[in-house]
Design an enzyme around this catalytic site. Structure first.
Site, mmCIF file in Angstrom:
data_model
loop_
_atom_site.group_PDB
_atom_site.id
_atom_site.type_symbol
_atom_site.label_atom_id
_atom_site.label_comp_id
_atom_site.label_asym_id
_atom_site.label_seq_id
_atom_site.Cartn_x
_atom_site.Cartn_y
_atom_site.Cartn_z
ATOM 1 N N TYR A 21 3.384 6.897 10.043
ATOM 2 C CA TYR A 21 2.563 5.746 9.657
ATOM 3 C C TYR A 21 3.415 4.636 9.047
ATOM 4 C CZ TYR A 21 -1.610 3.239 8.108
ATOM 5 O OH TYR A 21 -2.593 2.286 7.930
ATOM 6 N N LYS A 27 0.442 0.015 15.111
ATOM 7 C CA LYS A 27 1.806 -0.055 15.632
ATOM 8 C C LYS A 27 2.093 -1.264 16.518
ATOM 9 C CE LYS A 27 3.007 3.602 13.541
ATOM 10 N NZ LYS A 27 3.700 3.375 12.267
ATOM 11 N N PRO A 61 -5.060 0.460 18.388
ATOM 12 C CA PRO A 61 -4.770 -0.051 17.040
ATOM 13 C C PRO A 61 -4.881 0.982 15.927
ATOM 14 C CG PRO A 61 -6.952 -0.760 17.755
ATOM 15 C CD PRO A 61 -6.313 -0.089 18.937
ATOM 16 N N HIS A 97 0.834 -1.191 0.000
ATOM 17 C CA HIS A 97 0.000 0.000 0.000
ATOM 18 C C HIS A 97 0.872 1.246 0.000
ATOM 19 C CE1 HIS A 97 -4.155 -1.606 1.455
ATOM 20 N NE2 HIS A 97 -3.625 -2.342 0.506
ATOM 21 N N TYR A 148 -9.847 5.476 6.858
ATOM 22 C CA TYR A 148 -10.074 5.861 8.252
ATOM 23 C C TYR A 148 -11.128 6.956 8.254
ATOM 24 C CZ TYR A 148 -5.676 3.491 9.496
ATOM 25 O OH TYR A 148 -4.678 2.561 9.692
#
Length: 392
Positions: A385, A297, A293, A72, A201
Protein backbone atom coordinates in the site's frame (compact mmCIF):
# COMPACT_ATOMS: atom_id res chain seq x y z
CA UNK A 1 10.18 23.61 -33.94
CA UNK A 2 13.04 21.50 -32.61
CA UNK A 3 13.37 19.99 -29.12
CA UNK A 4 15.12 17.07 -27.50
CA UNK A 5 12.03 15.35 -26.05
CA UNK A 6 8.46 15.82 -27.24
CA UNK A 7 5.98 14.91 -24.51
CA UNK A 8 2.42 14.10 -25.56
CA UNK A 9 -0.01 14.76 -22.71
CA UNK A 10 -0.03 17.47 -20.03
CA UNK A 11 -1.45 15.46 -17.18
CA UNK A 12 0.63 14.87 -14.05
CA UNK A 13 2.91 12.29 -15.71
CA UNK A 14 3.75 14.51 -18.70
CA UNK A 15 4.25 17.57 -16.51
CA UNK A 16 6.41 15.65 -14.02
CA UNK A 17 8.59 14.29 -16.83
CA UNK A 18 8.93 17.79 -18.23
CA UNK A 19 9.99 19.07 -14.81
CA UNK A 20 12.59 16.32 -14.34
CA UNK A 21 14.09 17.04 -17.75
CA UNK A 22 14.06 20.82 -17.28
CA UNK A 23 15.90 20.51 -13.98
CA UNK A 24 18.62 18.59 -15.84
CA UNK A 25 18.81 21.18 -18.63
CA UNK A 26 17.12 18.99 -21.25
CA UNK A 27 14.69 20.71 -23.63
CA UNK A 28 11.15 19.35 -23.80
CA UNK A 29 7.90 20.57 -25.33
CA UNK A 30 4.55 19.29 -24.03
CA UNK A 31 1.60 18.95 -26.41
CA UNK A 32 -1.91 18.54 -24.97
CA UNK A 33 -5.15 18.03 -26.86
CA UNK A 34 -7.34 19.56 -24.14
CA UNK A 35 -7.36 22.97 -22.51
CA UNK A 36 -5.51 23.63 -19.26
CA UNK A 37 -8.88 24.16 -17.54
CA UNK A 38 -10.11 20.76 -18.72
CA UNK A 39 -6.97 19.04 -17.47
CA UNK A 40 -7.39 20.66 -14.06
CA UNK A 41 -11.05 19.71 -13.96
CA UNK A 42 -10.37 15.97 -13.86
CA UNK A 43 -11.31 14.50 -10.46
CA UNK A 44 -8.88 11.67 -9.80
CA UNK A 45 -6.85 9.89 -7.14
CA UNK A 46 -5.48 11.50 -4.04
CA UNK A 47 -3.20 9.02 -2.23
CA UNK A 48 0.52 9.51 -2.93
CA UNK A 49 3.23 6.97 -2.19
CA UNK A 50 6.54 8.14 -0.71
CA UNK A 51 8.25 7.58 -4.08
CA UNK A 52 5.83 10.04 -5.69
CA UNK A 53 6.28 12.56 -2.88
CA UNK A 54 10.07 12.30 -3.32
CA UNK A 55 9.83 12.90 -7.08
CA UNK A 56 7.67 16.00 -6.55
CA UNK A 57 10.21 17.26 -4.01
CA UNK A 58 13.02 16.53 -6.47
CA UNK A 59 11.54 18.88 -9.06
CA UNK A 60 10.79 21.56 -6.46
CA UNK A 61 6.99 21.52 -6.36
CA UNK A 62 6.44 19.87 -2.98
CA UNK A 63 6.03 22.92 -0.74
CA UNK A 64 2.23 23.25 -0.95
CA UNK A 65 1.80 19.46 -0.80
CA UNK A 66 3.69 19.29 2.50
CA UNK A 67 1.77 22.29 3.84
CA UNK A 68 -1.75 21.24 2.83
CA UNK A 69 -1.51 17.49 2.28
CA UNK A 70 -2.60 15.00 4.92
CA UNK A 71 -0.03 12.47 6.11
CA UNK A 72 -1.67 9.14 6.82
CA UNK A 73 0.00 6.50 8.98
CA UNK A 74 -2.70 3.90 8.40
CA UNK A 75 -6.16 3.06 7.09
CA UNK A 76 -9.10 0.97 8.25
CA UNK A 77 -10.76 -2.15 6.89
CA UNK A 78 -14.46 -2.40 7.71
CA UNK A 79 -16.27 -5.75 7.60
CA UNK A 80 -18.73 -7.61 9.78
CA UNK A 81 -19.91 -4.33 11.29
CA UNK A 82 -16.49 -3.42 12.77
CA UNK A 83 -13.33 -1.58 11.72
CA UNK A 84 -9.76 -2.86 11.91
CA UNK A 85 -6.76 -0.54 11.49
CA UNK A 86 -3.79 -1.32 9.25
CA UNK A 87 -0.83 0.48 10.85
CA UNK A 88 1.18 1.46 7.79
CA UNK A 89 3.79 3.40 9.74
CA UNK A 90 4.43 0.70 12.32
CA UNK A 91 4.36 -2.23 9.90
CA UNK A 92 6.73 -0.69 7.33
CA UNK A 93 9.31 0.86 9.63
CA UNK A 94 8.15 4.46 9.37
CA UNK A 95 6.60 4.74 5.90
CA UNK A 96 3.32 6.51 5.26
CA UNK A 97 1.20 7.92 2.42
CA UNK A 98 0.18 11.49 1.62
CA UNK A 99 -3.42 12.41 0.80
CA UNK A 100 -3.18 15.20 -1.75
CA UNK A 101 -5.47 15.34 -4.79
CA UNK A 102 -4.24 14.66 -8.31
CA UNK A 103 -5.79 17.97 -9.34
CA UNK A 104 -3.51 19.76 -6.88
CA UNK A 105 -0.44 17.83 -8.06
CA UNK A 106 -1.27 18.84 -11.63
CA UNK A 107 -1.85 22.47 -10.61
CA UNK A 108 1.51 22.66 -8.80
CA UNK A 109 3.40 21.19 -11.76
CA UNK A 110 1.50 23.36 -14.24
CA UNK A 111 2.17 26.55 -12.27
CA UNK A 112 5.86 25.73 -11.92
CA UNK A 113 6.19 25.07 -15.65
CA UNK A 114 4.42 28.32 -16.50
CA UNK A 115 6.58 30.30 -14.06
CA UNK A 116 9.72 28.86 -15.66
CA UNK A 117 8.52 29.88 -19.13
CA UNK A 118 8.65 26.30 -20.43
CA UNK A 119 6.54 25.51 -23.53
CA UNK A 120 3.23 23.68 -23.17
CA UNK A 121 0.86 23.71 -26.14
CA UNK A 122 -2.75 23.26 -25.06
CA UNK A 123 -5.78 22.68 -27.32
CA UNK A 124 -3.63 21.05 -29.98
CA UNK A 125 -5.85 19.38 -32.58
CA UNK A 126 -5.05 16.28 -34.65
CA UNK A 127 -1.96 15.35 -32.66
CA UNK A 128 0.01 12.63 -34.46
CA UNK A 129 3.38 10.98 -33.97
CA UNK A 130 5.74 10.06 -36.80
CA UNK A 131 9.04 8.28 -37.30
CA UNK A 132 9.13 6.73 -33.85
CA UNK A 133 10.89 3.71 -35.38
CA UNK A 134 13.55 5.89 -37.05
CA UNK A 135 16.24 8.26 -35.77
CA UNK A 136 14.10 11.28 -36.77
CA UNK A 137 10.84 11.15 -34.82
CA UNK A 138 8.40 14.04 -34.82
CA UNK A 139 5.01 15.17 -33.52
CA UNK A 140 2.52 17.14 -35.58
CA UNK A 141 -0.56 19.04 -34.48
CA UNK A 142 -2.98 21.67 -35.73
CA UNK A 143 -3.50 25.00 -34.02
CA UNK A 144 -6.06 27.22 -35.68
CA UNK A 145 -5.58 26.90 -39.42
CA UNK A 146 -1.94 25.83 -39.29
CA UNK A 147 -0.22 22.48 -38.96
CA UNK A 148 2.92 22.51 -36.80
CA UNK A 149 5.75 19.99 -36.57
CA UNK A 150 7.97 19.32 -33.57
CA UNK A 151 11.17 17.52 -34.52
CA UNK A 152 12.77 15.67 -31.61
CA UNK A 153 15.12 12.94 -30.46
CA UNK A 154 12.49 11.04 -28.45
CA UNK A 155 8.72 10.99 -27.92
CA UNK A 156 7.19 10.34 -24.49
CA UNK A 157 3.61 9.09 -24.67
CA UNK A 158 1.97 10.39 -21.49
CA UNK A 159 -1.42 10.85 -23.15
CA UNK A 160 -3.56 8.34 -21.28
CA UNK A 161 -5.47 5.19 -22.12
CA UNK A 162 -7.29 6.74 -25.09
CA UNK A 163 -4.31 8.72 -26.38
CA UNK A 164 -2.72 8.70 -29.80
CA UNK A 165 0.69 7.26 -28.84
CA UNK A 166 -0.22 3.65 -28.03
CA UNK A 167 -2.85 3.73 -30.78
CA UNK A 168 -0.10 4.55 -33.30
CA UNK A 169 1.75 1.29 -32.64
CA UNK A 170 0.89 -1.57 -35.05
CA UNK A 171 -1.01 -4.20 -33.05
CA UNK A 172 1.51 -6.88 -34.01
CA UNK A 173 4.25 -5.01 -32.15
CA UNK A 174 2.56 -5.01 -28.75
CA UNK A 175 0.88 -7.42 -26.40
CA UNK A 176 -1.97 -6.37 -24.15
CA UNK A 177 -3.40 -7.96 -21.02
CA UNK A 178 -6.80 -6.91 -19.70
CA UNK A 179 -9.39 -7.75 -17.08
CA UNK A 180 -12.70 -5.87 -16.98
CA UNK A 181 -14.52 -6.02 -13.64
CA UNK A 182 -18.31 -6.53 -13.54
CA UNK A 183 -19.04 -3.35 -11.57
CA UNK A 184 -18.14 0.31 -11.26
CA UNK A 185 -17.58 2.93 -8.58
CA UNK A 186 -20.14 5.65 -8.01
CA UNK A 187 -18.16 8.54 -6.56
CA UNK A 188 -19.35 11.70 -4.83
CA UNK A 189 -17.30 14.76 -3.90
CA UNK A 190 -18.83 16.88 -1.14
CA UNK A 191 -17.83 19.91 0.89
CA UNK A 192 -18.20 18.05 4.17
CA UNK A 193 -15.72 16.94 6.86
CA UNK A 194 -14.46 13.38 6.38
CA UNK A 195 -16.17 10.73 8.47
CA UNK A 196 -12.76 9.54 9.69
CA UNK A 197 -9.26 11.01 9.77
CA UNK A 198 -8.04 7.96 7.82
CA UNK A 199 -9.49 6.10 4.84
CA UNK A 200 -12.08 3.40 5.43
CA UNK A 201 -12.35 0.48 2.99
CA UNK A 202 -15.59 -1.43 3.54
CA UNK A 203 -16.55 -4.95 2.50
CA UNK A 204 -20.32 -5.44 2.82
CA UNK A 205 -22.92 -7.84 1.48
CA UNK A 206 -24.42 -4.88 -0.42
CA UNK A 207 -21.06 -4.14 -2.02
CA UNK A 208 -17.83 -2.24 -1.51
CA UNK A 209 -17.58 1.31 -0.12
CA UNK A 210 -14.70 3.73 0.40
CA UNK A 211 -14.54 6.79 2.62
CA UNK A 212 -11.75 9.10 1.48
CA UNK A 213 -11.00 12.81 1.51
CA UNK A 214 -9.18 15.64 -0.23
CA UNK A 215 -8.81 17.88 2.83
CA UNK A 216 -10.27 18.45 6.30
CA UNK A 217 -13.34 19.99 4.65
CA UNK A 218 -13.60 18.13 1.34
CA UNK A 219 -14.64 14.46 1.26
CA UNK A 220 -14.64 11.85 -1.48
CA UNK A 221 -16.89 8.80 -1.09
CA UNK A 222 -17.52 5.77 -3.28
CA UNK A 223 -19.94 2.85 -3.43
CA UNK A 224 -19.77 -0.15 -5.71
CA UNK A 225 -22.52 -0.03 -8.32
CA UNK A 226 -23.72 -1.87 -11.40
CA UNK A 227 -22.20 -1.06 -14.79
CA UNK A 228 -25.77 -0.50 -15.95
CA UNK A 229 -26.29 2.31 -13.41
CA UNK A 230 -26.38 5.93 -14.53
CA UNK A 231 -25.49 8.96 -12.44
CA UNK A 232 -28.95 10.40 -13.05
CA UNK A 233 -30.48 7.41 -11.24
CA UNK A 234 -28.68 8.32 -8.02
CA UNK A 235 -29.93 11.28 -6.03
CA UNK A 236 -27.68 12.59 -3.27
CA UNK A 237 -30.08 11.19 -0.68
CA UNK A 238 -29.95 7.72 -2.27
CA UNK A 239 -26.15 7.80 -2.29
CA UNK A 240 -25.83 8.80 1.37
CA UNK A 241 -28.36 6.15 2.43
CA UNK A 242 -26.45 3.47 0.53
CA UNK A 243 -23.10 4.55 1.94
CA UNK A 244 -24.43 4.50 5.51
CA UNK A 245 -25.79 1.00 4.99
CA UNK A 246 -22.31 -0.30 4.09
CA UNK A 247 -20.45 1.24 7.04
CA UNK A 248 -20.14 0.16 10.65
CA UNK A 249 -22.68 1.74 13.05
CA UNK A 250 -20.23 4.28 14.50
CA UNK A 251 -19.11 5.60 11.10
CA UNK A 252 -22.68 5.62 9.80
CA UNK A 253 -23.77 7.75 12.77
CA UNK A 254 -20.87 10.20 12.35
CA UNK A 255 -21.27 10.64 8.58
CA UNK A 256 -21.89 14.29 7.65
CA UNK A 257 -23.80 14.63 4.39
CA UNK A 258 -24.33 17.49 2.00
CA UNK A 259 -24.91 18.40 -1.65
CA UNK A 260 -22.60 16.69 -4.10
CA UNK A 261 -20.10 18.92 -5.89
CA UNK A 262 -19.31 16.20 -8.41
CA UNK A 263 -20.83 12.79 -9.04
CA UNK A 264 -19.59 10.19 -11.51
CA UNK A 265 -19.43 6.47 -12.25
CA UNK A 266 -16.11 4.90 -13.19
CA UNK A 267 -15.75 1.35 -14.56
CA UNK A 268 -12.90 -0.76 -13.20
CA UNK A 269 -10.30 -2.55 -15.29
CA UNK A 270 -6.79 -3.93 -15.16
CA UNK A 271 -4.75 -3.35 -18.32
CA UNK A 272 -1.08 -3.64 -19.29
CA UNK A 273 0.73 -3.09 -22.58
CA UNK A 274 4.06 -4.74 -23.25
CA UNK A 275 6.60 -3.46 -24.06
CA UNK A 276 6.62 0.19 -22.98
CA UNK A 277 9.27 1.25 -25.50
CA UNK A 278 9.01 1.21 -29.28
CA UNK A 279 12.11 2.61 -30.95
CA UNK A 280 12.24 6.26 -29.89
CA UNK A 281 8.73 6.23 -28.41
CA UNK A 282 8.22 5.54 -24.70
CA UNK A 283 4.84 4.94 -23.06
CA UNK A 284 4.21 6.02 -19.47
CA UNK A 285 1.26 6.09 -17.10
CA UNK A 286 -2.23 5.29 -18.33
CA UNK A 287 -0.97 5.05 -21.91
CA UNK A 288 0.72 1.80 -20.85
CA UNK A 289 -1.35 0.46 -17.96
CA UNK A 290 -4.54 0.86 -15.95
CA UNK A 291 -5.20 -0.41 -12.44
CA UNK A 292 -8.49 -0.53 -10.55
CA UNK A 293 -8.46 2.36 -8.04
CA UNK A 294 -8.81 0.11 -4.98
CA UNK A 295 -5.08 0.13 -4.27
CA UNK A 296 -4.52 3.83 -5.15
CA UNK A 297 -1.77 2.92 -7.63
CA UNK A 298 -2.71 4.73 -10.86
CA UNK A 299 -1.08 8.13 -10.30
CA UNK A 300 1.79 6.54 -8.37
CA UNK A 301 2.63 4.13 -11.19
CA UNK A 302 2.57 7.02 -13.65
CA UNK A 303 4.96 8.97 -11.44
CA UNK A 304 7.39 6.08 -11.09
CA UNK A 305 7.27 5.43 -14.85
CA UNK A 306 8.38 8.97 -15.59
CA UNK A 307 10.86 8.86 -12.73
CA UNK A 308 12.56 5.91 -14.41
CA UNK A 309 12.19 7.44 -17.89
CA UNK A 310 13.35 10.90 -16.85
CA UNK A 311 16.48 9.58 -15.18
CA UNK A 312 17.16 7.30 -18.18
CA UNK A 313 16.95 10.25 -20.58
CA UNK A 314 19.18 12.34 -18.33
CA UNK A 315 21.70 9.50 -18.34
CA UNK A 316 21.49 9.38 -22.15
CA UNK A 317 22.20 13.08 -22.60
CA UNK A 318 24.62 13.66 -19.74
CA UNK A 319 26.57 10.41 -19.71
CA UNK A 320 26.12 9.35 -23.36
CA UNK A 321 24.81 6.00 -22.12
CA UNK A 322 21.81 4.17 -23.56
CA UNK A 323 21.58 1.68 -20.66
CA UNK A 324 18.71 3.46 -18.94
CA UNK A 325 16.52 3.86 -21.99
CA UNK A 326 17.35 0.34 -23.20
CA UNK A 327 16.15 -1.13 -19.90
CA UNK A 328 13.30 1.32 -19.24
CA UNK A 329 10.50 -1.00 -20.34
CA UNK A 330 11.69 -4.03 -18.37
CA UNK A 331 12.37 -1.98 -15.23
CA UNK A 332 9.02 -0.22 -15.36
CA UNK A 333 7.05 -3.39 -16.09
CA UNK A 334 8.50 -5.21 -13.07
CA UNK A 335 6.96 -2.60 -10.82
CA UNK A 336 3.78 -2.30 -12.90
CA UNK A 337 2.97 -5.99 -12.61
CA UNK A 338 3.49 -6.02 -8.84
CA UNK A 339 1.16 -3.04 -8.50
CA UNK A 340 -1.34 -4.73 -10.82
CA UNK A 341 -1.23 -7.82 -8.62
CA UNK A 342 -1.87 -5.84 -5.45
CA UNK A 343 -4.69 -3.81 -7.01
CA UNK A 344 -6.33 -6.96 -8.41
CA UNK A 345 -5.99 -8.74 -5.06
CA UNK A 346 -7.39 -5.83 -3.03
CA UNK A 347 -10.26 -5.39 -5.49
CA UNK A 348 -11.06 -9.10 -5.32
CA UNK A 349 -10.95 -9.04 -1.53
CA UNK A 350 -13.24 -6.05 -0.99
CA UNK A 351 -15.91 -6.16 -3.71
CA UNK A 352 -19.04 -8.23 -4.20
CA UNK A 353 -18.67 -10.41 -7.30
CA UNK A 354 -22.01 -11.66 -8.62
CA UNK A 355 -20.55 -14.89 -9.98
CA UNK A 356 -18.92 -16.07 -6.73
CA UNK A 357 -22.09 -16.39 -4.68
CA UNK A 358 -22.19 -17.40 -1.03
CA UNK A 359 -18.97 -19.41 -1.24
CA UNK A 360 -17.02 -16.42 -2.54
CA UNK A 361 -18.38 -14.22 0.24
CA UNK A 362 -17.28 -16.75 2.85
CA UNK A 363 -13.79 -16.85 1.29
CA UNK A 364 -13.58 -13.05 1.51
CA UNK A 365 -14.65 -13.13 5.14
CA UNK A 366 -12.08 -15.81 5.97
CA UNK A 367 -9.28 -13.91 4.24
CA UNK A 368 -10.21 -10.63 5.93
CA UNK A 369 -10.23 -12.31 9.34
CA UNK A 370 -6.86 -13.90 8.62
CA UNK A 371 -5.48 -10.58 7.40
CA UNK A 372 -6.40 -8.56 10.48
CA UNK A 373 -5.23 -11.37 12.77
CA UNK A 374 -1.83 -11.96 11.18
CA UNK A 375 1.02 -9.46 11.50
CA UNK A 376 2.78 -11.07 8.53
CA UNK A 377 -0.31 -10.60 6.33
CA UNK A 378 -0.82 -7.02 7.52
CA UNK A 379 2.87 -6.27 6.84
CA UNK A 380 2.57 -7.57 3.28
CA UNK A 381 -0.49 -5.41 2.72
CA UNK A 382 1.14 -2.34 4.26
CA UNK A 383 4.33 -2.73 2.21
CA UNK A 384 2.34 -2.82 -1.01
CA UNK A 385 0.00 0.00 0.00
CA UNK A 386 2.76 2.50 0.86
CA UNK A 387 4.50 1.55 -2.38
CA UNK A 388 7.32 -0.75 -3.32
CA UNK A 389 10.75 0.79 -4.00
CA UNK A 390 11.30 2.40 -7.40
CA UNK A 391 13.14 -0.74 -8.47
CA UNK A 392 10.69 -2.96 -6.52
Amino acid sequence: MRTQVAIVGAGPSGLLLGALLAKAGIDAVIVEQRSAEYVLGRIRAGVLEQVTVDLLDEVGVGERMHREGLKHDGFELCFGGARHRIDLYGLTGGKRVMVYGQTEVTRDLMNARHAAGLPTIYEADNVAIHGWDTDRPSVTYRKGDETHTIECDFIAGCDGFHGVCRASIPPAKLQTFEKVYPFGWLGVLSRTPPVSHELIYANHERGFALCSMRSHTLSRYYVQCSLDDRVEQWSDEMFWDELRARLDPEAAAKLVTGPSIEKSIAPLRSFVTEPMRFGRLFLAGDAAHIVPPTGAKGLNLAATDVGLLGHALIEHYHEKSSAGIDHYSARALRRVWKAERFSWWFTTLMHKFPETGAFGQRMQQAELEYLVGSQAARTTMAENYVGLPLEG
